[in-house]
Every structure is written in structure tokens, then in C-alpha cells.
Write a protein that holds these residues in place. Structure first.
Motif, PDB file in Angstrom:
ATOM      1  N   ALA B  35       0.780  -1.383   0.008  1.00 29.36           N
ATOM      2  CA  ALA B  35      -0.015  -0.073   0.074  1.00 29.36           C
ATOM      3  C   ALA B  35       0.841   1.245   0.012  1.00 29.36           C
ATOM      4  N   GLU B  36       1.971   1.031   0.632  1.00 26.39           N
ATOM      5  CA  GLU B  36       2.882   2.233   0.665  1.00 26.39           C
ATOM      6  C   GLU B  36       3.483   2.575  -0.496  1.00 26.39           C
ATOM      7  N   VAL B  37       4.302   1.415  -1.049  1.00 26.29           N
ATOM      8  CA  VAL B  37       5.386   1.905  -2.013  1.00 26.29           C
ATOM      9  C   VAL B  37       5.085   0.802  -3.339  1.00 26.29           C
ATOM     10  N   GLY B  38       4.044  -0.046  -3.432  1.00 34.57           N
ATOM     11  CA  GLY B  38       3.737  -0.758  -4.749  1.00 34.57           C
ATOM     12  C   GLY B  38       4.984  -1.780  -5.099  1.00 34.57           C
ATOM     13  N   TRP B  39       4.828  -2.154  -6.169  1.00 30.85           N
ATOM     14  CA  TRP B  39       5.680  -3.368  -6.453  1.00 30.85           C
ATOM     15  C   TRP B  39       7.196  -3.009  -6.447  1.00 30.85           C
ATOM     16  N   ALA B  40       7.463  -1.365  -6.983  1.00 32.68           N
ATOM     17  CA  ALA B  40       8.934  -0.895  -6.842  1.00 32.68           C
ATOM     18  C   ALA B  40       9.555  -1.260  -5.420  1.00 32.68           C
ATOM     19  N   GLY B  41       8.890  -1.123  -4.608  1.00 31.30           N
ATOM     20  CA  GLY B  41       9.537  -0.998  -3.192  1.00 31.30           C
ATOM     21  C   GLY B  41       9.268  -2.462  -2.447  1.00 31.30           C
ATOM     22  N   PHE B  42       8.616  -3.500  -3.096  1.00 30.67           N
ATOM     23  CA  PHE B  42       8.046  -4.674  -2.460  1.00 30.67           C
ATOM     24  C   PHE B  42       9.249  -5.672  -2.539  1.00 30.67           C
ATOM     25  N   SER B  43      10.291  -5.447  -1.970  1.00 35.18           N
ATOM     26  CA  SER B  43      11.575  -6.231  -1.688  1.00 35.18           C
ATOM     27  C   SER B  43      11.448  -7.300  -0.475  1.00 35.18           C
ATOM     28  N   PHE B  44      12.346  -8.122  -0.660  1.00 35.26           N
ATOM     29  CA  PHE B  44      12.331  -9.177   0.605  1.00 35.26           C
ATOM     30  C   PHE B  44      13.139  -8.320   1.788  1.00 35.26           C
ATOM     31  N   ASP B  45      14.117  -7.770   1.443  1.00 32.01           N
ATOM     32  CA  ASP B  45      14.739  -6.839   2.447  1.00 32.01           C
ATOM     33  C   ASP B  45      13.838  -6.049   3.168  1.00 32.01           C
ATOM     34  N   ALA B  46      12.769  -5.308   2.391  1.00 38.45           N
ATOM     35  CA  ALA B  46      11.809  -4.482   3.177  1.00 38.45           C
ATOM     36  C   ALA B  46      10.703  -5.259   3.975  1.00 38.45           C
ATOM     37  N   LEU B  47      10.319  -6.415   3.512  1.00 36.47           N
ATOM     38  CA  LEU B  47       9.332  -7.186   4.081  1.00 36.47           C
ATOM     39  C   LEU B  47       9.982  -7.907   5.276  1.00 36.47           C
ATOM     40  N   ALA B  48      11.359  -8.367   5.214  1.00 28.74           N
ATOM     41  CA  ALA B  48      11.951  -8.972   6.366  1.00 28.74           C
ATOM     42  C   ALA B  48      11.835  -8.135   7.450  1.00 28.74           C
ATOM     43  N   ASP B 118       1.467  -0.336 -11.357  1.00 35.32           N
ATOM     44  CA  ASP B 118       2.010  -1.588 -11.582  1.00 35.32           C
ATOM     45  C   ASP B 118       1.769  -2.556 -12.746  1.00 35.32           C
ATOM     46  N   THR B 119       0.625  -2.684 -13.135  1.00 34.05           N
ATOM     47  CA  THR B 119       0.226  -3.190 -14.257  1.00 34.05           C
ATOM     48  C   THR B 119       0.560  -2.780 -15.495  1.00 34.05           C
ATOM     49  N   LEU B 120       0.628  -1.393 -15.383  1.00 35.05           N
ATOM     50  CA  LEU B 120       1.419  -0.811 -16.753  1.00 35.05           C
ATOM     51  C   LEU B 120       2.682  -0.600 -16.864  1.00 35.05           C
ATOM     52  N   ARG B 121       3.400  -0.729 -15.388  1.00 26.63           N
ATOM     53  CA  ARG B 121       4.938  -0.332 -15.801  1.00 26.63           C
ATOM     54  C   ARG B 121       5.638  -1.735 -15.549  1.00 26.63           C
ATOM     55  N   PHE B 122       5.096  -2.814 -14.993  1.00 29.92           N
ATOM     56  CA  PHE B 122       6.191  -3.904 -14.458  1.00 29.92           C
ATOM     57  C   PHE B 122       5.304  -5.371 -15.170  1.00 29.92           C
ATOM     58  N   PRO B 123       6.051  -6.007 -16.370  1.00 29.41           N
ATOM     59  CA  PRO B 123       5.246  -6.720 -16.870  1.00 29.41           C
ATOM     60  C   PRO B 123       5.606  -7.946 -15.930  1.00 29.41           C
ATOM     61  N   GLU B 124       6.640  -8.255 -15.126  1.00 28.79           N
ATOM     62  CA  GLU B 124       6.816  -9.402 -14.223  1.00 28.79           C
ATOM     63  C   GLU B 124       5.682  -9.490 -13.304  1.00 28.79           C
ATOM     64  N   VAL B 125       4.882  -8.203 -13.076  1.00 24.05           N
ATOM     65  CA  VAL B 125       3.802  -8.622 -11.987  1.00 24.05           C
ATOM     66  C   VAL B 125       2.406  -8.196 -12.827  1.00 24.05           C
ATOM     67  N   ALA B 126       2.431  -7.846 -13.824  1.00 19.94           N
ATOM     68  CA  ALA B 126       1.220  -7.488 -14.601  1.00 19.94           C
ATOM     69  C   ALA B 126       0.184  -8.796 -14.766  1.00 19.94           C
ATOM     70  N   ASP B 127       0.933  -9.928 -15.048  1.00 22.62           N
ATOM     71  CA  ASP B 127      -0.082 -11.246 -15.221  1.00 22.62           C
ATOM     72  C   ASP B 127      -0.423 -11.621 -13.950  1.00 22.62           C
ATOM     73  N   VAL B 128       0.091 -11.606 -12.920  1.00 24.36           N
ATOM     74  CA  VAL B 128      -0.226 -11.911 -11.393  1.00 24.36           C
ATOM     75  C   VAL B 128      -1.286 -11.087 -11.185  1.00 24.36           C
ATOM     76  N   LEU B 129      -1.434  -9.829 -11.314  1.00 28.14           N
ATOM     77  CA  LEU B 129      -2.458  -8.719 -11.088  1.00 28.14           C
ATOM     78  C   LEU B 129      -3.625  -8.924 -11.642  1.00 28.14           C
ATOM     79  N   ALA B 130      -3.374  -9.071 -13.100  1.00 26.92           N
ATOM     80  CA  ALA B 130      -4.489  -9.485 -13.806  1.00 26.92           C
ATOM     81  C   ALA B 130      -5.262 -10.543 -13.599  1.00 26.92           C
ATOM     82  N   GLY B 131      -4.536 -11.628 -13.328  1.00 28.81           N
ATOM     83  CA  GLY B 131      -5.206 -12.986 -12.985  1.00 28.81           C
ATOM     84  C   GLY B 131      -6.003 -12.829 -11.306  1.00 28.81           C
TER      85      GLY B 131
END
Lengths: 209, 209
Positions: B35-48, B118-131
């Protein structure tokens, strides 16, 4: 509406005669640019390159306010609702639904998305975008109020609800259609607008009884 | 739904006993982070850091797919519509409208916005979001289809139109409310949901006559 002349305008009457096509060319370039890159890329450099209007001319006319230029662009090339007034609520709402379908599926479809993002990210443009949007909401509400005055729909009708259904319904329809179904959606766009407005108006008339 | 065990799961049964609260803690942190940073900041580092779950554990469980983790997070903490089934179309649509109002005005309100970007910007996550979105649309349509089967609304009712009106109506209501009017909107949220659903259902029933 009269508005006070801004600095650039006063000066331009003294120098070379003002180019009457200049604003139009700048707005054309500006809406395309904003749709592509949003506020972050909405620079006078990029605008000059795309519009073929020199940077000096842009500065003379809008130098004081890049945000003002964005607002004028949205009013001229995104939407203005003040011209929707057919004398019939059904025709007015159809015009609104069709306009919104056209904009959301058209070449500048991402303008709305950038407006949402920029409102959250850039305080220097958030007020301008909010003001533009609030004006549009006011104009849209007057579509419903006129219909109440004409006795077409019950006085208890909530203008905000009517507009949320038309505009939100269209937005959701476009946003949730997967890419592969876009051609089918576009072909049936007008059918969708008619169904949406007719269900809404039946419901609104029924609710007042 | 059964799904094949992924690599990390198989391994975790061999090693230390699996922490039953781990997924929940990760999903809580992940929805807040997204919610804060979207896919661009959705890293395992930040999550941990945010979840207090070690990076090794994250890699064991989701290392193969950061996008898979996002999808599971959305299913667990954003919305799932499969549980909306009260046996009444009015109650089902009210539940949907209220859920959407709660999500859009809640602490993770920006999730939907990030999904669009993110659907528009990041192909690697667009399919997941569309699904994820297409699954939700399917579930929502079944709310309307069940009501048709029960004879509550006409067989000719268009499920997509009903959902566009409920979901889009709520989205537009929240999105066009200026910041200063937010408290008033929140106070009247349930009244809005009831008006929206009642106008819609009157219209739908009328249209079938």
C-alpha cells in the motif's frame, strides 16, 4: 468568465502579434505528454520539443505557472462538462457516459491515472488537480439538478449518487476488462452506455415513488 | 483448492517445524508495504524488516516468486469475494459495497492505485495482478448469477453491469470526495451503500419487466 490578464499576455500585445493557433498547438502537445509521463515529465523542454512552440514563447505565456498550463490543458483537451445540456436527463447522462468511455479508452486514457498519482505525489500540482475535479463535479451535479427542476426525476434524487453510478460504472467497466477482451468491449461500448443509463434512470424514478 | 507443494514447503517439513503464524505476519507486513510503495519497493529486504520474519525464511517459502507472494497477500488481506453468499442479492451487494468502501477508505486504500500503476509498468507482475482481478470478477459475477437462479432478478440481468455499478459507484464516490469532506463521507458511508444498492436493484427489476 473574464479573468485578469497575466503578465505574459500583456507583454505579447506590445511585441509581435499574438499567434492565435499557439494555445491549441500547446494544448495538443501537452495532453499527449501528460498522458504519457504525468507531472514528473511535464516540463517546458519536453513541451517545446513536442509542440514545436519555442521555449521563450512558452515562458512568456505560462512561465509563472506550469500547473496553470496543465489546468488549462485539461479544461481544453480532457473534459469540460458545461457543454452537456440537451434538455433531457437521459440524453445528458448518455452524453456523459459516452464522453467518459471515449476518454478512458482513447489515446489519452492514462490522464486519469496520472491525475490520481500526481495528486498524491506532488503537492505543487495537487491543488490544481483537486480544483479541476471539484469544478467538474459541480458541473456534473447541475446536469442532475436541471432534470429535477424539469420534473424528470424525483426531487429527492441524490445528484452525487447518479454521477457516481455513471462515471464510476464506466471507469470500472473499462478498468476491469482484460486486454484480450478490449476489442469486444469497444464494439459494445454504446450498448453498455445505454444499459447503464436506463437501469439507473428506472431505479431513480422508482426510488422516488 | 489443493495446489502442488512448492519447493520451500517440501523443504520446511524436513527441517525445523513450520511456524504456523509466519504466513499471517508476512501478509500483514506485505499488504502494508505494498500500500505504501507498490511493486517498486516490494522487496524481501523491506518485508523482512517490517514483518520481523528473517530473510532466509522468506526465501525458503517464497524465494521462487515475489509475485506469488504478492498474489497470496492480496487474496489474504485485500479482498476475496468467495465468502459473500448470504442467499439474498440485496445483502450480497450491500456486503460487496461495504467491503469496497472499507478497503478504499482504510489504511491500505492505495493498494488499488498501485495495482493499476504496476500493471502498466512492470510486466513481471502484470500477469499476476490481471489474474487476481479476473478471479475477483468471476467470483463477483457468481453473486449475480445465483440471484438470477433464485429468481430474485430478471434472467436478462447483465452481471457485469451490476458489478460495474456497485464497485465503480463506490470507487468514484471515494475518489471524488475532496479531502476536507472525508469525515462527512465516512460518517455517511453506510447510507451511501444502501442508496446505491437500492437504486440499482429497483432499476434492474424494472428493466426486466
Amino acid at each position: 468568465m473574464t479573468r485578469p490578464a497575466v503578465d505574459g499576455e500583456v507583454r505579447s500585445t506590445r511585441g509581435r502579434p499574438r499567434d492565435p493557433g499557439l494555445e491549441g498547438r500547446v494544448f495538443d502537445a501537452a495532453i499527449a505528454l501528460y498522458a504519457e509521463v504525468g507531472w514528473a515529465g511535464f516540463s517546458f523542454d519536453a513541451l517545446a520539443k513536442r509542440s514545436g512552440v519555442g521555449k521563450d514563447a512558452l515562458y512568456r505565456r505560462w512561465g509563472a505557472s506550469r500547473a496553470g498550463l496543465l489546468r488549462q490543458t485539461l479544461e481544453a483537451r480532457w473534459y469540460g462538462l458545461e457543454q452537456i445540456d440537451t434538455g433531457s436527463i437521459r440524453e445528458d447522462l448518455l452524453a456523459l457516459a459516452r464522453m467518459w468511455l471515449r476518454l478512458r479508452t482513447g489515446p489519452y486514457g492514462k490522464v486519469g491515472l496520472h491525475m490520481m498519482i500526481d495528486t498524491l505525489r506532488f503537492p505543487e500540482v495537487a491543488d490544481v488537480l483537486a480544483g479541476y475535479r471539484e469544478d467538474a463535479v459541480r458541473q456534473a451535479r447541475s446536469i442532475v439538478r436541471r432534470a429535477i427542476d424539469r420534473g424528470e426525476i424525483p426531487p429527492s434524487t441524490n445528484p452525487g449518487l447518479v454521477l457516481d453510478i455513471v462515471v464510476g460504472g464506466v471507469t470500472n467497466h473499462v478498468a476491469t476488462t482484460p486486454q484480450r477482451l478490449r476489442p469486444a468491449m469497444t464494439a459494445k461500448m454504446d450498448e453498455f452506455a445505454v444499459s447503464l443509463v436506463d437501469v439507473l434512470l428506472s431505479g431513480v424514478k422508482q426510488a422516488g415513488q
